[in-house]
Structures are given as structure tokens and as C-alpha cells.
Design a protein around this motif. Sequence first.
Motif, PDB file in Angstrom:
ATOM      1  N   ALA A   1       0.830  -1.213   0.000  1.00 17.12           N
ATOM      2  CA  ALA A   1       0.000   0.000   0.000  1.00 17.12           C
ATOM      3  C   ALA A   1       0.861   1.258   0.000  1.00 17.12           C
ATOM      4  O   ALA A   1       0.538   2.241  -0.690  1.00 17.12           O
ATOM      5  CB  ALA A   1      -0.929  -0.010   1.214  1.00 17.12           C
ATOM      6  N   THR A   2       1.949   1.261   0.747  1.00 20.50           N
ATOM      7  CA  THR A   2       2.834   2.419   0.778  1.00 20.50           C
ATOM      8  C   THR A   2       3.425   2.685  -0.597  1.00 20.50           C
ATOM      9  O   THR A   2       3.472   3.841  -1.066  1.00 20.50           O
ATOM     10  CB  THR A   2       3.965   2.207   1.802  1.00 20.50           C
ATOM     11  OG1 THR A   2       3.395   1.997   3.092  1.00 20.50           O
ATOM     12  CG2 THR A   2       4.886   3.414   1.856  1.00 20.50           C
ATOM     13  N   ILE A   3       3.873   1.621  -1.275  1.00 20.44           N
ATOM     14  CA  ILE A   3       4.411   1.779  -2.626  1.00 20.44           C
ATOM     15  C   ILE A   3       3.321   2.227  -3.596  1.00 20.44           C
ATOM     16  O   ILE A   3       3.530   3.131  -4.418  1.00 20.44           O
ATOM     17  CB  ILE A   3       5.048   0.465  -3.106  1.00 20.44           C
ATOM     18  CG1 ILE A   3       6.328   0.180  -2.325  1.00 20.44           C
ATOM     19  CG2 ILE A   3       5.342   0.520  -4.606  1.00 20.44           C
ATOM     20  CD1 ILE A   3       7.030  -1.084  -2.738  1.00 20.44           C
ATOM     21  N   MET A   4       2.166   1.621  -3.499  1.00 20.38           N
ATOM     22  CA  MET A   4       1.077   1.988  -4.407  1.00 20.38           C
ATOM     23  C   MET A   4       0.690   3.453  -4.240  1.00 20.38           C
ATOM     24  O   MET A   4       0.409   4.147  -5.220  1.00 20.38           O
ATOM     25  CB  MET A   4      -0.129   1.078  -4.170  1.00 20.38           C
ATOM     26  CG  MET A   4       0.092  -0.364  -4.593  1.00 20.38           C
ATOM     27  SD  MET A   4       0.495  -0.566  -6.340  1.00 20.38           S
ATOM     28  CE  MET A   4      -0.978   0.133  -7.099  1.00 20.38           C
ATOM     29  N   ASP A   5       0.651   3.933  -3.016  1.00 19.11           N
ATOM     30  CA  ASP A   5       0.347   5.349  -2.784  1.00 19.11           C
ATOM     31  C   ASP A   5       1.356   6.244  -3.500  1.00 19.11           C
ATOM     32  O   ASP A   5       0.998   7.265  -4.108  1.00 19.11           O
ATOM     33  CB  ASP A   5       0.354   5.653  -1.287  1.00 19.11           C
ATOM     34  CG  ASP A   5      -0.827   5.040  -0.547  1.00 19.11           C
ATOM     35  OD1 ASP A   5      -1.820   4.680  -1.210  1.00 19.11           O
ATOM     36  OD2 ASP A   5      -0.743   4.916   0.700  1.00 19.11           O
TER      37      ASP A   5
END
Length: 391
Positions: free
Chosen positions: A252-256
Amino acid sequence: MNDNCINHEYYMRVSDRILALIRRIFHNNPEFRHDSMKHVARFAPIIPLMGGRPDLSKTLNRVVTFADGSNPLHFGAPIVLAAGANKTAKRICDYANMGFGGISVGTATRHVREGNTHRPRIGFIENDRAIHNSMGLNNDGVEAVTRRTDAQIAAAHRAGMCVGISVAETPGLTDENEKVKDIIESFSIAYRVADYIEINVSCPNTGENRLDLDMSFIDKIFSEIKNYRDAQSYRKAVYAKLSPDMEEAHTATIMDALVKAGVNGVVIGNTYPTKKIENLPVRVKYNELTPLRADGDCGGMSGRPLYENMVKNVKFIREHYPQMSVMACGGIDHGYKIYDLIKLGVDAVQCYSVVAFRWMAAHAMRKELQEALSKDGFKTLADYDSKNPKG
């Protein structure tokens, strides 16, 4: 969202058994078997009983569009040959003979790389229908790869293939600014030619830390990529290739960060680090694998065991980041799997390991995908897309 993603089994045909015999004959030469695919692709149209010719029917054509106005992608079929199969970008159109509707050439780095000098650097895991490798990003450099792609891309389009170029940071750089400069230079060179650019930030096979574990660096890379794209008169699609072993919070952090940088999509995912294969449904144990590097590491695994983990990751992305295009990669060896993934919202799939275990695998999967569509009352994939619009 469809939750019915079965790890469909395929029937072993006589041709598949012949392929298994070939694997046994050359079991001591895994890299020869790995490299022989280019010869099969080239001569498929003239080898008796192989049935290797481009499929120019429109039945499985797929057009992928993007909300930000990036150039659409035109696939002759949503079956893409994954990066690593054709590292040199030589004779791209030959792979249409094998039934592929797209190809990611590379992965290319800014400069020529010999890759891992240890031998062997690839191994076949017969009982699990899997491969593990630590090739080390051997390639001819992004300039050569892009030049060859430029000379062939029009012919590839006529053969029904969409052509992406996969690029990565050159291993061995230590200064962070040099690393960013290196990958942006590779990106900008590939951007001039490719239909889409795939940023490999998750290769586990170089003996160095993966980029997708360093969020500060990820932010810098994709911020610079955004700046470059915004300054161009045309806009091409950009995909980030992520590792399949990350926890959901890190994904999720990377996707954000990718959403913020305007990245169009993700390839889910790269090879699975063999040190973690106890998390996969495999028979083989880590200590049974052949070491592929001087430090004893066994590289990354691809093939059938990755499917269930890949589906889990795809579902997470599609649920939480529906605006992102997804190319699914990992354990895809059956056309019914492709249809299940399409119903999840996947735009295309990438595969490679399957060609070692199924005779003319992409052609076989095309037939199975057409059969799956027909069972649901669709004559073509375009019919399905018109009745099931995304977004």
C-alpha cells in the motif's frame, strides 16, 4: 469482485510429454534450455506439427486505455511474454509465432552487463513446474535494446504484438544521485520507442538490495519519471514491476507513491525470493535447491507455485487501487486462469516459465481463453469488454 480464481490444471498432451523428454535429455544444461526458446520461436512455422504462426484473428484483441491520456496499448491477445525471455530485443516478431500478443523486452540497464558469472545461474524444479534463476540482469544495454526495438516495432504491431521495454537500475552503483540518474537515463531512452515502459524495481537476482524496499529511493525515482513525462509532447504508459513477497502494508505504501507519481499500472509481480519459498505451495525445500550465486543464494522462483500468491496481490490492488492498470504475472499456465484474472479487472497477463512445461503454451492458452469466453456467451474479448466496462 470475482473470487473464483482456481489454479486450473491442464491436460498433458503428447507434445507436452515430448517437451518433458527434452527437459530430461538436457537436464544438465539448464541455461541452454532457457536460451533455446529464441530458436523455437524463429523456426516454429516450419517445424512439423508445431503449429507456430502468428494468430492474426481479432477474437482476443484487447485495447487498454488510460484516464491520463497516455497512449493506449493494443494487444493481439492479453498474453504477454515477460521480461527475461528476450533480453536483447533481437527478432521480436518471432515470438508472435508462439502465440504472444505482447512482449516486454529486457530487462535493460544503462550499460552492458555480463550478469552473474557463477554457473549454473538457472535451475528447473520439475516436480513443481517451476524455475529459479539468478541471471543478474545480463543484457546488451538500453541503447542497443531500444535501437533494435525501434527497427522492429512497426513489424511487431503488424504481427499483433504490443512491445514494452523493461528497464532497471544498473547494479553496483553506490551514490544515490548516480542511481537516480542511471535509471532515468535508461527510462528516457526506452520512452522514445516502446509502447510502454516497465520499471523493474524488484529484481532479487543481482546480489543487491531491491529498490522496492527503499521508499525514499522509490519516491525519488518516480518523482523524476513524472517530471520527465510531464515535459514530453506525448505520453506513454508506465508500469512498475513489484515483488510478490511484500506485506500488504508495504504494498500500500508503494502503491500510494505510484499513484501520486502518475504511474499507470503495475506488474504483479516479479520472481519470488527462494529464501521465502516455504510460503508457497511447493514440494521442494530451500536446501534442496542448487545454489546459483557464489554466495550460495538460490535466486528467485517463477512458475506454477506463484499463482495463488499472485491472485491475492491482484485482489488487493484491484480493491484498493482500482484506477491502476494491472498486468498479472506468476503461475499463469492456463487460459481459464487468464479469464478469471480478466474478470478480476486485470488488463493483461505476463508469463514465461510456462513455455518450458507446455508445448506452444501461449497458443494453448489462447484456445482455452476463447473456450472460457464462449461458455459465458462471448464471441470475442471485445464483446466481454463492451458488456463489462471497467471503472
